[in-house]
Motif scaffolding. Structure first.
Motif, PDB file in Angstrom:
ATOM      1  N   LEU A 221       0.675  -1.149  -0.176  1.00 56.96           N
ATOM      2  CA  LEU A 221       0.271  -0.136   0.043  1.00 56.96           C
ATOM      3  C   LEU A 221       0.970   1.248  -0.295  1.00 56.96           C
ATOM      4  O   LEU A 221       0.978   2.007  -0.193  1.00 56.96           O
ATOM      5  CB  LEU A 221      -1.289   0.045   0.997  1.00 56.96           C
ATOM      6  N   LEU A 222       2.160   1.277   1.233  1.00 54.59           N
ATOM      7  CA  LEU A 222       3.055   2.311   1.326  1.00 54.59           C
ATOM      8  C   LEU A 222       4.231   1.845   0.301  1.00 54.59           C
ATOM      9  O   LEU A 222       5.030   0.831   0.080  1.00 54.59           O
ATOM     10  CB  LEU A 222       2.583   2.692   2.531  1.00 54.59           C
ATOM     11  N   ARG A 223       4.768   3.074  -0.682  1.00 49.32           N
ATOM     12  CA  ARG A 223       5.892   2.678  -0.851  1.00 49.32           C
ATOM     13  C   ARG A 223       7.362   3.544  -1.013  1.00 49.32           C
ATOM     14  O   ARG A 223       5.916   5.043  -0.517  1.00 49.32           O
ATOM     15  CB  ARG A 223       5.731   2.610  -3.221  1.00 49.32           C
ATOM     16  N   GLY A 224       8.321   3.569  -1.127  1.00 52.26           N
ATOM     17  CA  GLY A 224       8.736   4.652  -0.459  1.00 52.26           C
ATOM     18  C   GLY A 224      10.418   4.311   0.340  1.00 52.26           C
ATOM     19  O   GLY A 224      11.027   3.682  -1.232  1.00 52.26           O
ATOM     20  N   GLY A 225      11.028   4.194   0.654  1.00 53.64           N
ATOM     21  CA  GLY A 225      12.584   3.844   1.789  1.00 53.64           C
ATOM     22  C   GLY A 225      12.776   2.142   1.409  1.00 53.64           C
ATOM     23  O   GLY A 225      12.899   1.650   1.446  1.00 53.64           O
ATOM     24  N   GLY A 226      11.289   1.222   1.677  1.00 52.79           N
ATOM     25  CA  GLY A 226      11.308   0.474   0.800  1.00 52.79           C
ATOM     26  C   GLY A 226      11.653  -0.918   2.234  1.00 52.79           C
ATOM     27  O   GLY A 226      12.121  -1.648   2.220  1.00 52.79           O
ATOM     28  N   GLN A 227      11.465   0.217   3.560  1.00 54.12           N
ATOM     29  CA  GLN A 227      11.370  -0.875   4.832  1.00 54.12           C
ATOM     30  C   GLN A 227      10.361  -1.969   4.742  1.00 54.12           C
ATOM     31  O   GLN A 227       9.928  -2.088   3.860  1.00 54.12           O
ATOM     32  CB  GLN A 227      10.574   0.224   6.197  1.00 54.12           C
ATOM     33  N   GLU A 228      10.396  -2.626   5.858  1.00 56.26           N
ATOM     34  CA  GLU A 228       9.696  -3.446   5.766  1.00 56.26           C
ATOM     35  C   GLU A 228       9.997  -4.832   4.520  1.00 56.26           C
ATOM     36  O   GLU A 228       9.161  -4.792   3.844  1.00 56.26           O
ATOM     37  CB  GLU A 228       8.249  -3.393   6.757  1.00 56.26           C
ATOM     38  N   LYS A 229      11.083  -5.191   4.471  1.00 53.64           N
ATOM     39  CA  LYS A 229      11.751  -5.520   3.193  1.00 53.64           C
ATOM     40  C   LYS A 229      10.516  -4.913   1.358  1.00 53.64           C
ATOM     41  O   LYS A 229       9.888  -5.972   0.830  1.00 53.64           O
ATOM     42  CB  LYS A 229      11.562  -7.049   2.982  1.00 53.64           C
ATOM     43  N   GLY A 230      10.213  -3.954   1.696  1.00 57.54           N
ATOM     44  CA  GLY A 230       9.961  -3.380   0.228  1.00 57.54           C
ATOM     45  C   GLY A 230       7.876  -3.535   1.100  1.00 57.54           C
ATOM     46  O   GLY A 230       7.489  -3.193   0.303  1.00 57.54           O
ATOM     47  N   LYS A 231       7.740  -4.014   1.897  1.00 58.75           N
ATOM     48  CA  LYS A 231       6.209  -4.257   1.841  1.00 58.75           C
ATOM     49  C   LYS A 231       5.189  -3.461   2.294  1.00 58.75           C
ATOM     50  O   LYS A 231       3.967  -3.086   2.878  1.00 58.75           O
ATOM     51  CB  LYS A 231       5.987  -5.504   2.393  1.00 58.75           C
ATOM     52  N   ARG A 232       6.431  -2.672   3.426  1.00 58.89           N
ATOM     53  CA  ARG A 232       5.473  -1.252   3.843  1.00 58.89           C
ATOM     54  C   ARG A 232       6.200  -0.013   4.283  1.00 58.89           C
ATOM     55  O   ARG A 232       7.053  -0.210   5.368  1.00 58.89           O
ATOM     56  CB  ARG A 232       5.030  -2.199   5.677  1.00 58.89           C
TER      57      ARG A 232
END
Ligand SMILES: Cc1ncc(COP(=O)(O)O)c(C=O)c1O
Length: 392
Positions: A221-232
């Protein structure tokens, strides 16, 4: 104040607060930073992930931290909708929380077809109707709450999951009212997605988690810095995540120690006293399948809105239906789905306990409820629910 509204939220447990404090003060570093202090914060997050995973018997890399339970629910439903292709049917129940209902309504406006399977008078899913609905061939997702937030009724999750899985339909459960309170094990019931909210089990508000079974597809749902292995994406709410991990460990040890039986004993004590010391009290929902911390009761001849005002004055906080319904005059959709008439639906209170509730508080709450019911019945009569006029 005597707090009996733990399904709305819980107090941050003192042990949780203690674990969080360093991350609000001297350990303020960004977990994505390359220096050692940042890496230590990242390690602390990974420990919290293990703790969270252990509470539901998941693998740590199946846990993704989110901003709240609502976000976890939205993320799954919107992801599955995006991947739906030609399959436009969504199967859910009639008693879901607004964090599912409103998303389904939005998807309905976008040409999805939503089937809301009903429940019986005890608040349990109509399994035959569920099985028929998930087998229609064009279903892109099935979502069913593990435990209901108003009644505490635990749904037949294993059977509902199996039916969806047999039909090849991805299955999500909003387990926000079950995790930490009831036995939830994703190896026993291998759901695809499961939503968690920290503030329902003594972690702070504004932190949640999403379980995604290994190998299952998910569109963030949220894209950006790729935290949480890109999933959040989004810089982690570090202190709250640490708090949620600590709370998860605390709840796991309490569940293992059968401490929830103590919570259940308080709930049963309250119900026993109210049923024997007052007339016209009814317990709503399945007695067999419900979370041990929740009591949903109807008081004949009393509008819940009036009861809540009086109880507030006597120092007791509980709620009518769910917190999100407070202030709205409509009987809750959950009670409607259970077939309650308006009078019964509008005379219902939800009383919900936590591991911090005491026997003394429970007894004081019983006395306050008796006093409030007596007062309301003296002005409203017992023949039915009249206008809410509360003279204090
Ligand atoms: C069943 C259920 N789902 C979702 C939510 C929303 O969780 P959050 O408050 O973390 O957004 C709640 C909270 O009341 C809930 O009880």
């Amino acid at each position: 104040m005597i707090y009996l509204d733990s399904n709305a939220t819980t107090q941050v447990h003192p042990e949780v607060l203690e674990a969080m404090l360093p991350y609000l003060t001297d350990q303020c570093y960004n977990p994505s930073s390359g220096y050692r202090a940042g890496k230590k914060v990242k390690e602390a997050i990974e420990k919290a992930r293990v703790q969270m995973a252990q509470l539901i018997n998941a693998e740590p890399d199946e846990i993704y931290f989110t901003g709240c339970g609502t976000e976890s629910n939205n993320a799954v439903l919107l992801s599955l909708a995006k991947m739906a292709g030609e399959n436009k049917r969504i199967v859910t129940s009639a008693i879901e929380h607004s964090a599912i209902l409103r998303v389904c309504e939005e998807l309905e406006r976008e040409c999805f077809l939503v089937e809301r399977v009903g429940v019986d008078s005890e608040g349990r899913l109509d399994l035959d109707a569920w099985k028929a609905a998930v087998s229609k061939g064009d279903v892109c997702m099935a979502t069913l709450m593990w435990a209901n937030n108003e009644t505490g009724v635990i749904q037949p999750i294993a059977e509902a999951y199996k039916a969806a899985n047999d039909a090849g339909v991805p299955f999500h459960t909003d387990a926000i009212q079950a995790v930490g309170k009831a036995h939830v094990d994703v190896k026993e019931v291998p759901v695809d997605f499961l939503s968690i909210s920290g503030h329902k089990f003594h972690a702070p508000k504004g932190v949640g988690a999403l379980y995604i079974r290994q190998g299952v597809g998910f569109e963030p749902l949220l894209r950006g810095g790729g935290q949480e292995k890109g999933k959040r994406s989004g810089t982690e709410n570090v202190a709250s995540i640490i708090g949620m991990g600590t709370a998860a460990e605390l709840m796991r040890s309490r569940l293992e120690m059968d401490c929830h039986d103590c919570v259940g004993a308080l709930r049963d004590h309250l119900e026993h006293r109210l049923l024997t010391e007052l007339d016209g009290v009814q317990i709503n929902g399945s007695m067999e399948h419900r979370t041990k911390n929740t009591s949903h009761l109807s008081f004949e001849g009393c509008e819940a809105a009036g009861l809540l005002i009086l109880l507030d004055e006597y120092g007791v906080a509980c709620s009518a239906g769910s917190a999100c319904m407070t202030g709205k005059q409509k009987p809750s959709h959950v009670q409607k789905a259970m077939g309650f008439d308006d009078a019964r639906a509008k005379s219902s209170l939800r009383i919900s306990f936590s591991i911090l509730t005491t026997k003394d508080e429970t007894d004081k709450a019983v006395e306050a409820i008796k006093k409030a019911v007596g007062k309301l019945r003296s002005v409203q009569g017992t023949g039915g629910v009249g206008p809410v006029v509360v003279y204090t």
